[in-house]
Enzyme design. Structure first.
Site, PDB file in Angstrom:
ATOM      1  N   CYS A 156      21.168   3.447   4.840  1.00  0.00           N
ATOM      2  CA  CYS A 156      22.521   3.762   4.375  1.00  0.00           C
ATOM      3  C   CYS A 156      22.926   5.194   4.687  1.00  0.00           C
ATOM      4  O   CYS A 156      24.122   5.478   4.821  1.00  0.00           O
ATOM      5  CB  CYS A 156      22.637   3.489   2.879  1.00  0.00           C
ATOM      6  SG  CYS A 156      21.485   4.418   1.850  1.00  0.00           S
ATOM      7  N   GLU A 202      25.658   2.548  -5.505  1.00  0.00           N
ATOM      8  CA  GLU A 202      25.154   3.256  -4.334  1.00  0.00           C
ATOM      9  C   GLU A 202      25.543   2.436  -3.115  1.00  0.00           C
ATOM     10  O   GLU A 202      24.926   1.414  -2.822  1.00  0.00           O
ATOM     11  CB  GLU A 202      23.635   3.429  -4.438  1.00  0.00           C
ATOM     12  CG  GLU A 202      23.176   4.258  -5.633  1.00  0.00           C
ATOM     13  CD  GLU A 202      23.635   5.704  -5.562  1.00  0.00           C
ATOM     14  OE1 GLU A 202      24.061   6.141  -4.456  1.00  0.00           O
ATOM     15  OE2 GLU A 202      23.588   6.395  -6.582  1.00  0.00           O
TER      16      GLU A 202
END
Length: 453
Positions: free
Chosen positions: A243, A209
């Protein structure tokens, strides 16, 4: 710390078959839930020490996610674990075909510092639900949260089942030398490459990720008030250290000035002061200095002030930005928002598609053709139309990157599948089988085979 021994003990425990019991998994998921609730004050205090995150933001963006994940698996674990019957083809009649979800084994979760609880414990919850053992390595950058998680878990769980490893580069380097059955990493692309390389030596499957430069596109068909309000909230949440935050805005040149003014008004309205409860500080001086270097005075439309002692950077809008600027060459990961313009919507989409695939992408419009073009022409991990960030809060949607922004996904059933092996099982009856596949081969048998296959 002897990580090799801990992993060996976890493998022995996994091989005892205990983690495959649904009752066992639920018991420890419930225990983790109760421990998180019981130790909320410790968790609040630790994350506040690390970067000034409020109780409100800690609950809404961290703890609530973990508790929701636990509740999801407690509710759905029976159905997720049940073998799935699938259609059996003609060649395998009379028979039944099923897919069995089995745990991968001994897993490693490497968390990130920006949402230290959510990005360490949500993957742990998923690994537990799938029936694995797990070593969790939180980021040492958020040192106090790392210590809090280690205290809560290592004092209350058997180390041969779940263990939180403390330490920094030296410790994670040693851990990555070991052979796991699954590695789940959240962090930067640069470190993700190191993890991927280490995993490849042991043929260990990975979920990465990562991140990237996530665009927010605003067309002339957008509701500007809604767009500005939601972009400001999503961008400056956690001081931009998210993010999936909008990394930059692409706005139609025709509405640029009015939209910039609306953005500015919402930043002022939300009042991001150095000591505001809803605004965190930058995690450390290294990241602070990196971010400040992006702020060119002649590019500032709004904001730009900063305080090194408080690790505070005011929400900053940069305008008159080109694709070649330094701020456009890497993920910003902070409270700086460059605004670029376009004159042609499809050309803007093409420009985005020429760059590395982002973790997220956002479009603000009420035009159906623009929505269709956005979803079909740009590759990105996940995103929203007329909102930002919120797609990751829906456990029915997979969350993950694509290309440079990541490998694999999780959340809900997708996470369960990520930490499981889908094992195919065909069961045949012991009667009624023709001799078509057995020697001797004949033309007649070949004709029948062609009809069956």
């Amino acid at each position: 710390m002897n990580f090799e021994k801990i992993l060996a003990d976890q493998r022995t425990f996994f091989n005892s078959q205990k983690t495959k019991s649904i009752k066992f998994r639920k018991m420890y998921l419930e225990k983790l839930r109760d421990l998180i609730i019981k130790n909320k004050e410790l968790l609040y205090e630790a994350i506040y020490k690390d970067f000034g995150k409020s109780r409100f933001d800690t609950y809404t963006t961290e703890i609530s996610f973990i508790l929701k994940d636990i509740d999801f698996y407690l509710k759905n674990l029976n159905s997720l674990s049940k073998p799935k019957k699938v259609k059996t083809n003609l060649a395998n009649q009379l028979g039944t075909s099923k897919i069995h979800s089995e745990p991968l084994g001994c897993t490693l979760v490497i968390g990130a510092w920006n949402y230290p609880y959510q990005l360490s414990l949500s993957p742990l919850v998923t690994s537990m639900a799938a029936g694995n053992t797990c070593i969790v390595k939180p980021s040492e950058v958020a040192e106090n949260t790392m210590k809090a998680m280690a205290k809560i878990i290592n004092e209350n769980f058997p180390n041969d089942y779940i263990f939180v490893a403390e330490g920094a580069v030296e410790e994670i380097t040693e851990i990555l030398k070991l052979k796991f059955d699954k590695i789940f990493f959240t962090g930067s692309t640069k470190v993700g490459q190191i993890v991927y390389e280490a995993a490849a030596k042991n043929l260990t499957p990975v979920t990465l990720e990562l991140g990237g430069k996530s665009p927010a596109i605003v067309t002339t068909n957008a509701d500007f008030e809604i767009a500005a309000k939601r972009i400001v909230w999503g961008k400056f949440l956690n001081a931009g250290q998210t993010c999936v935050a909008p990394d930059y805005i692409l706005v139609d040149e025709k509405v640029k000035d009015s939209f910039l003014d609306t953005l500015k008004s919402y930043i002022q309205k939300f009042n991001y002061q150095p000591d505001s409860e809803h605004y965190t500080k930058i995690i450390n001086r290294r990241n602070f200095d990196r971010l400040v270097n992006f702020i060119e005075k002649d590019k500032i439309y709004f904001g730009g002030t900063h305080d090194a002692q408080k690790l505070y950077i005011e929400p900053t809008i940069l305008h008159e930005i080109s694709w070649e600027e330094a701020v456009m060459q890497e993920e910003i990961f902070g409270p700086i928002l460059p605004v670029l313009t376009f004159n042609n919507f499809n050309e803007a989409l093409l420009k985005i598609s020429e760059k590395e695939k982002p973790l997220a992408a956002y479009l603000f419009t009420n035009n159906s053709e623009e929505k269709e073009s956005f979803t079909s022409k740009i590759s990105f991990g996940g995103g929203c139309i007329n909102d930002v960030v919120m797609h990751l809060s829906n456990e029915n949607l997979p969350f993950g990157g694509v290309g440079n922004s990541g490998i694999g996904n999780y959340h809900g059933k997708f996470g369960f599948e990520t930490f499981s092996h889908q094992k195919a099982v065909l069961e045949r009856v012991n009667w009624g089988e023709p001799d078509l596949k057995y020697p001797p081969y004949t033309e007649k048998k070949m004709n029948w085979i062609k009809k069956l296959l």
